[in-house]
Design a protein around this motif. Structure first.
Motif, PDB file in Angstrom:
ATOM      1  N   ARG A 135     -12.125  18.177 -17.844  1.00 51.92           N
ATOM      2  CA  ARG A 135     -13.019  17.126 -18.341  1.00 51.92           C
ATOM      3  C   ARG A 135     -12.244  15.860 -18.702  1.00 51.92           C
ATOM      4  N   GLY A 181     -13.854  15.699 -14.769  1.00 55.09           N
ATOM      5  CA  GLY A 181     -15.302  15.855 -14.749  1.00 55.09           C
ATOM      6  C   GLY A 181     -15.708  17.275 -15.100  1.00 55.09           C
ATOM      7  N   ASP A 182     -17.008  17.500 -15.201  1.00 55.71           N
ATOM      8  CA  ASP A 182     -17.533  18.830 -15.442  1.00 55.71           C
ATOM      9  C   ASP A 182     -17.157  19.752 -14.276  1.00 55.71           C
ATOM     10  N   SER A 237     -17.941  19.111 -10.352  1.00 57.91           N
ATOM     11  CA  SER A 237     -16.804  18.829  -9.465  1.00 57.91           C
ATOM     12  C   SER A 237     -16.746  19.822  -8.316  1.00 57.91           C
TER      13      SER A 237
END
Length: 445
Positions: free
Chosen positions: A405, A429-430, A434
């Motif tokens: 993240r 990112g999450d 992703s």
């Protein structure tokens, strides 16, 4: 005259104990773990049925009502709790076991006192230990639940002279316990119960969230010990056997996990792992280093042309509930002829076996889970809290892609030198989003 009922209870307890042992043995392998659960469950059913034959039971209605309420709650939570929250549920269930052992010990002491029976030194000692250890396990498990659920801060909660205060509380518990054994007294036993509750909370508060897997294992062994002591108080052999099995397996798991972390149990309990200032640590570790970012499209291209891919799941994957997504990505890669394996560190996640359970839920084949046969020490920084800890040799891969993240330190509270490695590319990112984007890009790569 032959006591048929007593003989039936004794034989049933022996059968149940054997089933517990075989069930525990089956839990040692992912391929037989489900069968192990069923075997142990059959043993528990036999033990419960035999216990209901005991002549000393006063009210079956009370037992029936309690069983129905407990079964309804267990089924509800078992079906509704997310796999990512399983460590929290284990902590709560373990705490309930400790509380039950403590309360049963107190209730038996009150009953014996009320009817005027003399309480021997051995029986009084079992009552005191069952009360104290069960209470410690209860509040300790509640604090562990709070840290895992992030109701409480994951970092160690410390204050000046904390160890001195904890030591004084421990001495108080010992003194009160000795007073109960020597002279009895209901008020003293309740004071012991309260002091043990406080000690359990104070015991876990200064332990960092990264060490919660070991703490849960320790508390689990304490609950087993408390249950065994309660079995002595109630003269119930089955409870003694079950408690000893839980206590022994929890102790063994604690030692194995400490070895996997290259740390002593004392260091886990009193080392305040993760208590260092995160910002200062981050600044120090990042001096002279930069991270290299990548995109889902570039990651998909690298994966499409790889011959072998090893996936190392972390707790970020669990939080994002991305186990099914990563399995779909692995299936696409296998369709392209890529050899896909999974490598899981023994203390990955927030509970032993957590990552294995998540991947099993996504139908990842057991033979794709690699054993960590070849390990090396955390090599570069002797001052690091994990220096000397066995690690996966991720840095030996040709290309390294880390899904994260942010550059935050996560639950363990320490930085990771792998993020700054020259072969590492960070995809921020999450994890689920992703992986979905990588999968979509892979289809058109």
């Amino acid at each position: 005259m032959l006591d048929v009922r007593g003989s039936a209870i004794a034989v049933s307890y022996i059968i149940a104990a054997v089933l517990f042992i075989f069930g525990l043995k089956q839990l040692s392998s992912p391929s037989t773990a489900r069968a192990g659960n069923r075997t142990a469950a059959i043993g528990m059913t036999i033990a419960l049925a035999a216990t209901l034959l005991d002549r000393q039971i006063i009210s079956f209605w009370t037992i029936a009502i309690g069983t129905l309420i407990g079964a309804a709650m267990g089924i509800y939570f078992g079906r509704t709790v997310q796999m990512t929250a399983m460590p929290q549920m284990v902590a709560l269930f373990n705490g309930m076991g400790g509380a039950t052992a403590a309360l049963v010990s107190v209730a038996e002491f009150l009953r014996l006192t009320r009817v005027g029976d003399s309480i021997g030194v051995g029986e009084a000692t079992s009552i005191v230990l069952g009360t104290a250890i069960g209470a410690i396990s209860f509040t300790g498990s509640i604090i562990a639940f709070g840290k895992l659920q992030e109701i409480l801060p994951g970092k160690p909660l410390q204050f000046p002279l904390q160890r001195v205060v904890n030591g004084l509380i421990l001495i108080g518990v010992i003194v009160l316990g000795a007073m109960v054994v020597m002279s009895g007294g209901t008020a003293i036993l309740w004071a012991l119960f309260a002091a043990a509750l406080l000690l359990g909370a104070m015991f876990v508060l200064p332990i960092g969230g990264g060490d919660m897997p070991v703490v849960i294992s320790i508390l689990n062994s304490l609950t087993g010990l408390a249950a065994a002591l309660t079995g002595f108080v109630l003269h119930n052999q089955m409870l003694v056997v079950a408690g000893v099995l839980v206590g022994a397996s929890g102790t063994l798991l604690t030692l194995l996990m400490s070895t996997a972390m290259n740390r002593s149990v004392a260091n886990v309990l009193f080392g305040a792992f993760g208590a260092t200032n995160s910002d200062a640590a981050s600044s120090a570790s990042a001096v002279g280093h930069t991270v290299r970012q990548t995109t889902p499209e570039d990651t998909a291209i690298a994966l499409a042309y790889a011959r072998s891919v090893v996936i190392v799941p972390g707790y970020g994957l669990a939080v994002a509930e991305a186990q099914h997504t990563v399995r779909e990505l692995a299936t696409d890669l296998e369709g392209r002829g890529v050899d896909v394996k999974y490598a899981i560190h023994p203390v990955a996640g927030r509970m032993p076996g957590h990552m294995n359970v998540l991947l099993a839920e996504a139908n990842v084949p057991y033979d794709q889970l690699l054993e960590m046969d070849q390990v090396n020490a955390a090599r570069d920084d002797p001052s690091s809290p994990i220096y000397g800890m066995p690690i996966l040799d991720v840095d030996r891969a040709r290309n390294i892609i880390v899904l994260k993240r942010s550059m935050g330190h996560g639950f363990a509270g320490i930085d990771n030198a792998l993020f700054y490695h020259e072969k590492t590319r960070m995809l921020f990112g999450d994890a689920r989003q992703s992986l979905t984007q990588i999968g979509q890009a892979l289809k058109s790569a």
